[in-house]
Design a protein around this motif. Sequence first.
Motif, PDB file in Angstrom:
ATOM      1  N   ALA A 171       0.817  -1.214   0.000  1.00  0.00           N
ATOM      2  CA  ALA A 171       0.000   0.000   0.000  1.00  0.00           C
ATOM      3  C   ALA A 171       0.848   1.260   0.000  1.00  0.00           C
ATOM      4  O   ALA A 171       0.581   2.212  -0.749  1.00  0.00           O
ATOM      5  CB  ALA A 171      -0.942  -0.014   1.213  1.00  0.00           C
ATOM      6  N   ILE A 172       1.880   1.299   0.838  1.00  0.00           N
ATOM      7  CA  ILE A 172       2.699   2.506   0.947  1.00  0.00           C
ATOM      8  C   ILE A 172       3.441   2.787  -0.355  1.00  0.00           C
ATOM      9  O   ILE A 172       3.602   3.951  -0.766  1.00  0.00           O
ATOM     10  CB  ILE A 172       3.696   2.377   2.136  1.00  0.00           C
ATOM     11  N   ARG A 173       3.867   1.762  -1.069  1.00  0.00           N
ATOM     12  CA  ARG A 173       4.577   1.953  -2.338  1.00  0.00           C
ATOM     13  C   ARG A 173       3.644   2.459  -3.423  1.00  0.00           C
ATOM     14  O   ARG A 173       4.026   3.295  -4.248  1.00  0.00           O
ATOM     15  CB  ARG A 173       5.254   0.641  -2.754  1.00  0.00           C
ATOM     16  N   LEU A 174       2.414   1.961  -3.425  1.00  0.00           N
ATOM     17  CA  LEU A 174       1.430   2.454  -4.389  1.00  0.00           C
ATOM     18  C   LEU A 174       1.033   3.887  -4.074  1.00  0.00           C
ATOM     19  O   LEU A 174       0.793   4.694  -4.976  1.00  0.00           O
ATOM     20  CB  LEU A 174       0.199   1.537  -4.391  1.00  0.00           C
ATOM     21  N   MET A 175       0.956   4.234  -2.783  1.00  0.00           N
ATOM     22  CA  MET A 175       0.634   5.595  -2.388  1.00  0.00           C
ATOM     23  C   MET A 175       1.715   6.561  -2.868  1.00  0.00           C
ATOM     24  O   MET A 175       1.419   7.638  -3.411  1.00  0.00           O
ATOM     25  CB  MET A 175       0.488   5.673  -0.868  1.00  0.00           C
ATOM     26  N   ASN A 176       2.971   6.201  -2.709  1.00  0.00           N
ATOM     27  CA  ASN A 176       4.068   7.064  -3.164  1.00  0.00           C
ATOM     28  C   ASN A 176       4.044   7.242  -4.680  1.00  0.00           C
ATOM     29  O   ASN A 176       4.305   8.335  -5.192  1.00  0.00           O
ATOM     30  CB  ASN A 176       5.415   6.468  -2.738  1.00  0.00           C
ATOM     31  N   PHE A 177       3.707   6.167  -5.394  1.00  0.00           N
ATOM     32  CA  PHE A 177       3.626   6.251  -6.853  1.00  0.00           C
ATOM     33  C   PHE A 177       2.468   7.150  -7.279  1.00  0.00           C
ATOM     34  O   PHE A 177       2.599   7.967  -8.205  1.00  0.00           O
ATOM     35  CB  PHE A 177       3.454   4.851  -7.446  1.00  0.00           C
ATOM     36  N   ALA A 178       1.331   7.028  -6.599  1.00  0.00           N
ATOM     37  CA  ALA A 178       0.177   7.882  -6.894  1.00  0.00           C
ATOM     38  C   ALA A 178       0.515   9.347  -6.635  1.00  0.00           C
ATOM     39  O   ALA A 178       0.130  10.242  -7.403  1.00  0.00           O
ATOM     40  CB  ALA A 178      -1.021   7.454  -6.043  1.00  0.00           C
ATOM     41  N   ARG A 179       1.248   9.587  -5.561  1.00  0.00           N
ATOM     42  CA  ARG A 179       1.654  10.961  -5.239  1.00  0.00           C
ATOM     43  C   ARG A 179       2.567  11.523  -6.312  1.00  0.00           C
ATOM     44  O   ARG A 179       2.502  12.711  -6.655  1.00  0.00           O
ATOM     45  CB  ARG A 179       2.352  10.981  -3.878  1.00  0.00           C
ATOM     46  N   LEU A 180       3.400  10.675  -6.879  1.00  0.00           N
ATOM     47  CA  LEU A 180       4.276  11.091  -7.968  1.00  0.00           C
ATOM     48  C   LEU A 180       3.462  11.520  -9.191  1.00  0.00           C
ATOM     49  O   LEU A 180       3.808  12.493  -9.879  1.00  0.00           O
ATOM     50  CB  LEU A 180       5.208   9.936  -8.333  1.00  0.00           C
ATOM     51  N   LEU A 181       2.354  10.829  -9.458  1.00  0.00           N
ATOM     52  CA  LEU A 181       1.544  11.094 -10.650  1.00  0.00           C
ATOM     53  C   LEU A 181       0.691  12.348 -10.521  1.00  0.00           C
ATOM     54  O   LEU A 181       0.548  13.111 -11.478  1.00  0.00           O
ATOM     55  CB  LEU A 181       0.642   9.888 -10.942  1.00  0.00           C
ATOM     56  N   VAL A 182       0.097  12.565  -9.345  1.00  0.00           N
ATOM     57  CA  VAL A 182      -0.897  13.643  -9.205  1.00  0.00           C
ATOM     58  C   VAL A 182      -0.555  14.633  -8.098  1.00  0.00           C
ATOM     59  O   VAL A 182      -1.396  15.463  -7.727  1.00  0.00           O
ATOM     60  CB  VAL A 182      -2.304  13.044  -8.946  1.00  0.00           C
ATOM     61  N   GLY A 183       0.652  14.588  -7.583  1.00  0.00           N
ATOM     62  CA  GLY A 183       1.001  15.408  -6.430  1.00  0.00           C
ATOM     63  C   GLY A 183       1.011  16.895  -6.677  1.00  0.00           C
ATOM     64  O   GLY A 183       0.939  17.674  -5.719  1.00  0.00           O
ATOM     65  N   LYS A 184       1.120  17.347  -7.913  1.00  0.00           N
ATOM     66  CA  LYS A 184       1.199  18.773  -8.204  1.00  0.00           C
ATOM     67  C   LYS A 184      -0.178  19.418  -8.438  1.00  0.00           C
ATOM     68  O   LYS A 184      -0.278  20.621  -8.598  1.00  0.00           O
ATOM     69  CB  LYS A 184       2.095  19.007  -9.430  1.00  0.00           C
ATOM     70  N   ILE A 185      -1.231  18.609  -8.459  1.00  0.00           N
ATOM     71  CA  ILE A 185      -2.586  19.130  -8.668  1.00  0.00           C
ATOM     72  C   ILE A 185      -3.103  19.702  -7.357  1.00  0.00           C
ATOM     73  O   ILE A 185      -2.859  19.141  -6.287  1.00  0.00           O
ATOM     74  CB  ILE A 185      -3.527  18.014  -9.161  1.00  0.00           C
ATOM     75  N   PRO A 186      -3.829  20.854  -7.391  1.00  0.00           N
ATOM     76  CA  PRO A 186      -4.427  21.384  -6.149  1.00  0.00           C
ATOM     77  C   PRO A 186      -5.252  20.315  -5.435  1.00  0.00           C
ATOM     78  O   PRO A 186      -6.075  19.635  -6.054  1.00  0.00           O
ATOM     79  CB  PRO A 186      -5.312  22.527  -6.654  1.00  0.00           C
ATOM     80  N   GLY A 187      -5.027  20.178  -4.129  1.00  0.00           N
ATOM     81  CA  GLY A 187      -5.656  19.097  -3.385  1.00  0.00           C
ATOM     82  C   GLY A 187      -4.892  17.806  -3.580  1.00  0.00           C
ATOM     83  O   GLY A 187      -5.484  16.724  -3.695  1.00  0.00           O
ATOM     84  N   SER A 188      -3.561  17.917  -3.619  1.00  0.00           N
ATOM     85  CA  SER A 188      -2.699  16.795  -4.005  1.00  0.00           C
ATOM     86  C   SER A 188      -2.931  15.543  -3.173  1.00  0.00           C
ATOM     87  O   SER A 188      -2.944  14.429  -3.704  1.00  0.00           O
ATOM     88  CB  SER A 188      -1.227  17.208  -3.911  1.00  0.00           C
ATOM     89  N   TYR A 189      -3.129  15.705  -1.859  1.00  0.00           N
ATOM     90  CA  TYR A 189      -3.307  14.526  -1.008  1.00  0.00           C
ATOM     91  C   TYR A 189      -4.623  13.810  -1.315  1.00  0.00           C
ATOM     92  O   TYR A 189      -4.694  12.574  -1.237  1.00  0.00           O
ATOM     93  CB  TYR A 189      -3.245  14.919   0.468  1.00  0.00           C
ATOM     94  N   ALA A 190      -5.653  14.570  -1.675  1.00  0.00           N
ATOM     95  CA  ALA A 190      -6.930  13.951  -2.038  1.00  0.00           C
ATOM     96  C   ALA A 190      -6.798  13.155  -3.327  1.00  0.00           C
ATOM     97  O   ALA A 190      -7.313  12.036  -3.446  1.00  0.00           O
ATOM     98  CB  ALA A 190      -8.005  15.021  -2.194  1.00  0.00           C
ATOM     99  N   HIS A 191      -6.072  13.718  -4.300  1.00  0.00           N
ATOM    100  CA  HIS A 191      -5.885  13.014  -5.572  1.00  0.00           C
ATOM    101  C   HIS A 191      -4.984  11.803  -5.396  1.00  0.00           C
ATOM    102  O   HIS A 191      -5.184  10.762  -6.034  1.00  0.00           O
ATOM    103  CB  HIS A 191      -5.312  13.975  -6.607  1.00  0.00           C
ATOM    104  N   THR A 192      -3.989  11.944  -4.524  1.00  0.00           N
ATOM    105  CA  THR A 192      -3.129  10.800  -4.222  1.00  0.00           C
ATOM    106  C   THR A 192      -3.949   9.681  -3.604  1.00  0.00           C
ATOM    107  O   THR A 192      -3.797   8.503  -3.961  1.00  0.00           O
ATOM    108  CB  THR A 192      -2.011  11.218  -3.247  1.00  0.00           C
TER     109      THR A 192
END
Length: 438
Positions: free
Chosen positions: A80-101
């Motif tokens: 789970a933690i590895r997939l979360m980090n990858f998701a953050r890499l993909l959408v982390g720059k969008i406003p509300g980054s943690y929600a998109h992650t």
Amino acid sequence: MTITVALIMAITMIVLLVLGVPICIAIAISSLVAGANALDFNMMLQTGAQRTFTGISVFTLIAIPFFILAGNIMNQGGIAIRLMNFARLLVGKIPGSYAHTNSMANMMFGAISGSGVAAASAMGTIIGPIAVKEGYSRNYMATVNIATAPTGLLIPPSNVLITYSLVSGGTSVAALFLAGYIPGILWGLSCMVVAYFWAKRLGYKGDSQKITASLAIKVTLDAIPSLLLIIIVIGGIVAGAFTATEGAIVAVVYSLILSIIYRSITWKALVQIYADSAKMTGIIVLLIGVSSIMSWVISFVNIPSLVGEMLNGVSSNPIIILLIINIILLIVGTFLDTTPAILIFTPIFLPIAIQCGLSPVEFGIVITFNLCIGTITPPVGNILFVGVKVAQTTIERVIKPLIPFYIVIIAVLMLCTYVPQISSFIPELCGYEATLPK
């Protein structure tokens, strides 16, 4: 006789559920009582026993306990933690980054584990506290987590779709798996759109952390072994390298090897995982067995024809009939868990849906989509309760913020219902016949 049997079955089940009788017992008793009005009681008992045994004597059914076991291993195996980090890499720059992650991670982890509850629990526990420390509203994060967690029940591998395959008379599991991709992704993306506008209104910005090339490569390489599970399992099933059951066993072995490599699971935890998986398997198998009695009674007294006549009495327009079916399933989903609802209502509505132009594959996605919505609505939505619990908030505080998410999710449901090519496109592209002959 058909109306009498249907009323007896419905009234008996409602009364038993109101009295707090477990759903599997309520299904068995209501089926036997209703069937006894069409057959001799002793014959009904014999038939019920035979149908129960026949219902669980299906090779494909073996896939369910293995997918459950694989999901439980993944939930504690560091994936789970590895997939979360990858998701953050993909959408982390969008406003509300943690929600998109959170949304992206739910789509990936939910798909791999096959459990919306596991996704809500894992991502809510990992991402929620970090987001709150960064100034995000606890209720905002809880709402996004709850709204997107069910996507894993549509994006394969999915135990719900395997259950539907069994009760629908052997609809191709591979075709159902492929059909779930676009609807599941649309569900997640629509929620991300709502989360984006909400984040803009609340002033939540994108991730300020600078992403270097070396960090991006490291995060991607860490996530690839987990993501490969989907490719190996679904690709193997679709290519015919192995069956859905064999694919489930591959998922167990692969997730176990990953967990050992990550050194994130202990022998003690593994024993508990086996115990929890066995318990959940027992519940599901018992439900499938007793629901086979109900399915037989429903078919024997021709209840689908009765329901079809009643719906045709309201309207002969397929658009209206499908709308009524959706409304009924949405209401049912708020009171019944996904598996028993699939087992009870598939035999009733599948023949009607086919008459309205949907194939068994397309209707499988529609009924699953409807019932997945029930997992995030009161009074018995299990993902709703888990999401609230891990976020340390209350249902009262998240219901109002969930309304915009409900609206866009239902809009996607209607799109999948009336544009069935959304579901059938990938199966047909891969050579599966997912639509009815014209």
